[in-house]
Motif scaffolding. Structure first.
Motif, mmCIF file in Angstrom:
data_model
loop_
_atom_site.group_PDB
_atom_site.id
_atom_site.type_symbol
_atom_site.label_atom_id
_atom_site.label_comp_id
_atom_site.label_asym_id
_atom_site.label_seq_id
_atom_site.Cartn_x
_atom_site.Cartn_y
_atom_site.Cartn_z
ATOM 1 N N LYS A 18 16.119 43.586 -4.880
ATOM 2 C CA LYS A 18 15.784 43.184 -6.259
ATOM 3 C C LYS A 18 16.815 42.229 -6.857
ATOM 4 O O LYS A 18 17.311 42.431 -7.966
ATOM 5 N N ALA A 19 17.150 41.201 -6.093
ATOM 6 C CA ALA A 19 17.989 40.121 -6.634
ATOM 7 C C ALA A 19 17.075 39.067 -7.250
ATOM 8 O O ALA A 19 15.878 39.004 -6.943
ATOM 9 N N ARG A 20 17.619 38.268 -8.132
ATOM 10 C CA ARG A 20 16.837 37.187 -8.766
ATOM 11 C C ARG A 20 17.694 35.936 -8.873
ATOM 12 O O ARG A 20 18.898 36.023 -9.134
ATOM 13 N N ASP A 21 17.054 34.796 -8.686
ATOM 14 C CA ASP A 21 17.737 33.530 -8.924
ATOM 15 C C ASP A 21 17.780 33.286 -10.427
ATOM 16 O O ASP A 21 16.833 33.621 -11.152
ATOM 17 N N THR A 22 18.869 32.709 -10.891
ATOM 18 C CA THR A 22 19.016 32.494 -12.342
ATOM 19 C C THR A 22 18.381 31.180 -12.798
ATOM 20 O O THR A 22 18.565 30.762 -13.938
ATOM 21 N N GLY A 23 17.635 30.523 -11.908
ATOM 22 C CA GLY A 23 16.949 29.291 -12.287
ATOM 23 C C GLY A 23 17.571 28.040 -11.707
ATOM 24 O O GLY A 23 17.078 26.929 -11.930
ATOM 25 N N TYR A 24 18.670 28.235 -10.954
ATOM 26 C CA TYR A 24 19.366 27.065 -10.391
ATOM 27 C C TYR A 24 19.009 26.835 -8.919
ATOM 28 O O TYR A 24 19.553 25.933 -8.289
ATOM 29 N N GLY A 25 18.120 27.645 -8.376
ATOM 30 C CA GLY A 25 17.766 27.527 -6.955
ATOM 31 C C GLY A 25 17.201 26.157 -6.619
ATOM 32 O O GLY A 25 16.327 25.655 -7.331
ATOM 33 N N LYS A 26 17.728 25.551 -5.555
ATOM 34 C CA LYS A 26 17.227 24.222 -5.167
ATOM 35 C C LYS A 26 17.436 24.017 -3.667
ATOM 36 O O LYS A 26 18.361 24.579 -3.074
ATOM 37 N N PRO A 27 16.572 23.212 -3.058
ATOM 38 C CA PRO A 27 16.749 22.903 -1.638
ATOM 39 C C PRO A 27 17.851 21.865 -1.447
ATOM 40 O O PRO A 27 18.127 21.062 -2.347
ATOM 41 N N LEU A 28 18.482 21.912 -0.261
ATOM 42 C CA LEU A 28 19.524 20.948 0.093
ATOM 43 C C LEU A 28 19.227 20.381 1.474
ATOM 44 O O LEU A 28 18.441 20.948 2.233
ATOM 45 N N GLY A 29 19.898 19.300 1.817
ATOM 46 C CA GLY A 29 19.753 18.719 3.145
ATOM 47 C C GLY A 29 18.776 17.566 3.154
ATOM 48 O O GLY A 29 17.953 17.407 2.241
ATOM 49 N N GLN A 30 18.860 16.754 4.227
ATOM 50 C CA GLN A 30 18.008 15.557 4.334
ATOM 51 C C GLN A 30 16.532 15.906 4.304
ATOM 52 O O GLN A 30 15.714 15.163 3.773
ATOM 53 N N GLU A 31 16.189 17.055 4.882
ATOM 54 C CA GLU A 31 14.781 17.463 4.931
ATOM 55 C C GLU A 31 14.543 18.738 4.116
ATOM 56 O O GLU A 31 13.631 19.510 4.411
ATOM 57 N N ASN A 32 15.401 18.977 3.131
ATOM 58 C CA ASN A 32 15.305 20.177 2.280
ATOM 59 C C ASN A 32 15.297 21.466 3.103
ATOM 60 O O ASN A 32 14.632 22.439 2.758
ATOM 61 N N GLU A 33 16.089 21.438 4.193
ATOM 62 C CA GLU A 33 16.051 22.595 5.106
ATOM 63 C C GLU A 33 16.948 23.748 4.660
ATOM 64 O O GLU A 33 16.831 24.861 5.170
ATOM 65 N N HIS A 34 17.851 23.498 3.712
ATOM 66 C CA HIS A 34 18.762 24.546 3.246
ATOM 67 C C HIS A 34 18.433 24.935 1.806
ATOM 68 O O HIS A 34 17.653 24.259 1.130
ATOM 69 N N LEU A 35 19.056 26.023 1.343
ATOM 70 C CA LEU A 35 18.747 26.530 0.003
ATOM 71 C C LEU A 35 20.038 26.927 -0.704
ATOM 72 O O LEU A 35 20.867 27.646 -0.132
ATOM 73 N N LYS A 36 20.196 26.446 -1.925
ATOM 74 C CA LYS A 36 21.361 26.820 -2.734
ATOM 75 C C LYS A 36 20.863 27.603 -3.949
ATOM 76 O O LYS A 36 19.921 27.180 -4.617
#
Length: 568
Positions: free
Chosen positions: A488-506
């Motif tokens: 039951k974790a939640r992102d605070t609204g800052y979640g975004k993909p990273l990398g040339q092909e959006n393969e990572h997640l911050k």
């Protein structure tokens, strides 16, 4: 991915550790999972000391090995230090030869050519010794199955001392001494040393006659730690002690060759992961692309400027290795797709012009896509040669042994092995290997698994916890980085993909009313939908540090994300 939580081990032992160490129950649980059950074992775990290393003379044949080397020195014989072309072999050769040369000049080194001679002791190497008046060969990280080679050498009045850590066959070579803790008749207290580790025990034993103490051998531990990291041996017992102090040498006063490699990558402080992914591949690249001798030259060079020149050449080999690895992996994946048959339990691919030096890496890459025991074959002279890699929990060495009627030779470990066979036996071997794996592998092992140590809440993640977890290092097999589950974790609204092909997640994650914690999920870019709009999700992660502009901050390294199943 399967998420598997480890069972809570020995509750009574966990409770005793909580009381003895004054730590949280889940810290005690992590320790017991790693075989640390008493206060004394915890002291050894958290406070490694070189005094806890075993007496090298407890190893079977160590006295014979030392006596033969001392006799060679007394008689002014020429000694050839022979080793495999990978990191473990080249570091072992560098270690033993550089130690011997501190008091005896008639020492040379020999690394077999990967393409001309293949793995292990070679007849060509023995001929070289015979032609150049060497009467003693010290073989490191190889030789345990070289029965015919040792006999061939004896006929030429050359003695062998074998220092190996691979599994012996039914018979041992008739060497003067066979140092291998995996021998059935060896009662040495720790049998998971790498080849360089066996070499270290040999020089430690030789030091006894020279009134040397363990402190005299600390400068050699940068080599031993590098081999331990590269060979993926268990990070327990002596390996953990040697790696712990070896990392200190790497970061404080490494030999010029390792210093030159670090200088090229411009990283301040290295941990064991850096050694695995930065130092080891560069040392390996010499034997993969050119010749293992280049690695030994680098690791035994005492002039820093010359070492920098060697390191620069090796950097180029590593760059070439990356290009080859990428190209062959692409071709292998295409071959699998084009020949996709019924559901298979193995991946076996072959192309005669694939570079032999990178087929092991390619096998590992294929497992990332098709999670199966994998063999990558190429042509080597009149034979086909392959590197094998396995999935977690499956012993590929045993599977090869079951198919050995089709093989000319094979050797290795549970998770990595090598072999050669005649071209006419390829199809029969391939069928036999598939059949053996199908009959012996548990179906669960064909799905990647994330093993979770325990479930915690974000409120458990305190500065004290991170300090204690730092003391679990260095990490490796049987002492892996602790992996936690939080629900039951939640992102605070800052979640975004990273990398040339959006393969990572911050992400920036909270749980209930906890403070937010930054998190990074490599390869988890496809989980963006799961974490959007404040929806709760469960995460599996390790607690990590992020270094940016000289500042170190806490971050979670995410291994997996799934929607929280109770969310409606």
């Amino acid at each position: 991915m399967r998420w598997t939580i480890k069972p809570i081990p020995k509750p009574e032992k966990t409770k005793q550790l909580v009381e003895a160490l004054k730590v949280d129950p889940f810290i005690a649980q992590l320790l017991v999972q790693r075989g640390v059950e008493t206060y004394e074992e915890a002291r050894q775990f958290f406070r490694p000391t070189l005094n806890d290393l075993h007496n090298p003379y407890l190893m079977k044949d160590m006295d014979k090995a030392v006596d033969r080397i001392e006799k060679a020195i007394q008689n002014e014989e020429n000694i050839l230090v022979f080793g495999d072309y990978d990191v473990d072999g080249t570091t072992a050769v560098s270690l033993v030869s550089s130690y011997l040369k501190t008091f005896y000049p008639n020492v040379a080194t020999y690394i077999p050519d990967r393409y001309d001679e293949g793995y292990g002791i070679s007849f060509k190497g023995i001929d070289f010794a015979s032609d150049n008046d060497f009467s003693l060969i010290i073989a490191l990280d190889c030789g345990i199955k070289s029965i015919n080679h040792v006999t061939y050498a004896k006929e030429r009045n050359i003695d062998f001392i074998i220092c190996d850590h691979h599994r012996p066959g039914e018979f041992l070579p008739e060497a003067i001494a066979v140092l291998d803790p995996k021998r059935d008749d060896c009662t040495y207290p720790y049998d998971e040393l790498c080849g360089c580790g066996i070499g270290f025990k040999l020089i430690q034993a030789l030091g006894v006659n020279r009134n040397q103490t363990i402190e005299d051998f600390i400068p050699y531990l940068d080599l031993v730690a590098t081999a331990i990291a590269a060979d993926i041996v268990p990070m327990t017992g002596e390996n953990r002690i040697l790696a712990y102090f070896g990392l200190q040498v790497i970061n404080a006063e490494p030999r010029p060759g390792i210093k030159a490699l670090i200088h090229q990558i411009k990283k301040q402080t290295l941990d064991i992961t850096d050694v695995v992914f930065i130092i080891a591949p560069r040392i390996n690249a010499a034997g993969r692309i050119k010749h293992g001798n280049h690695a030994v030259e680098l690791l035994t060079e005492f002039d820093f400027e010359q070492a920098q020149q060697f390191a620069s050449e090796i950097e180029q080999y590593n760059s070439d290795r990356k290009d080859l690895d990428k190209q062959i992996t692409k071709e292998a994946l295409l071959q699998i797709e084009e020949n996709q048959e019924k559901e298979r339990f193995t991946t076996v691919v072959f192309q005669e012009n694939w570079h032999k030096g990178v087929i092991g890496i390619v096998a590992s890459r294929l497992i990332e896509t098709y999670y199966r025991p994998t063999l990558v074959f190429t042509k080597s002279g009149d034979f086909y040669a392959a590197s094998a890699r396995s999935v977690s929990g499956f012993d590929v060495y045993n599977a090869l042994e079951a198919c050995s009627e089709y093989l000319e030779q094979f050797g290795g470990h549970m998770y990595a092995a090598g072999m050669t066979l005649k071209p006419e036996n390829y199809e029969n071997f391939k069928a036999a290997f598939e059949k053996v794996v199908q009959q012996t592998i548990h179906p669960d092992l064909l799905t990647p698994e994330i093993t979770i140590d325990t479930e915690i809440n974000f409120t458990d993640i305190t500065p004290k916890l991170t300090r204690i977890l730092k003391q679990f290092e260095p990490f490796g097999p049987l002492n892996m980085t602790p992996v936690f589950l939080t629900k039951k974790a939640r992102d605070t609204g800052y979640g975004k993909p990273l990398g040339q092909e959006n393969e990572h997640l911050k992400l920036f994650i909270k749980q209930n009313n906890s403070e937010g914690i930054p998190a990074i999920g490599f390869g988890l870019g496809n989980k963006l939908e799961v974490i959007k709009d404040g929806r709760p999700f469960d995460i599996v992660y390790s607690i990590d540090e992020n270094e940016w502009n000289g500042k170190v901050s806490l971050q979670l390294r995410l291994r997996g994300i799934i929607p929280n199943e109770n969310y409606e």
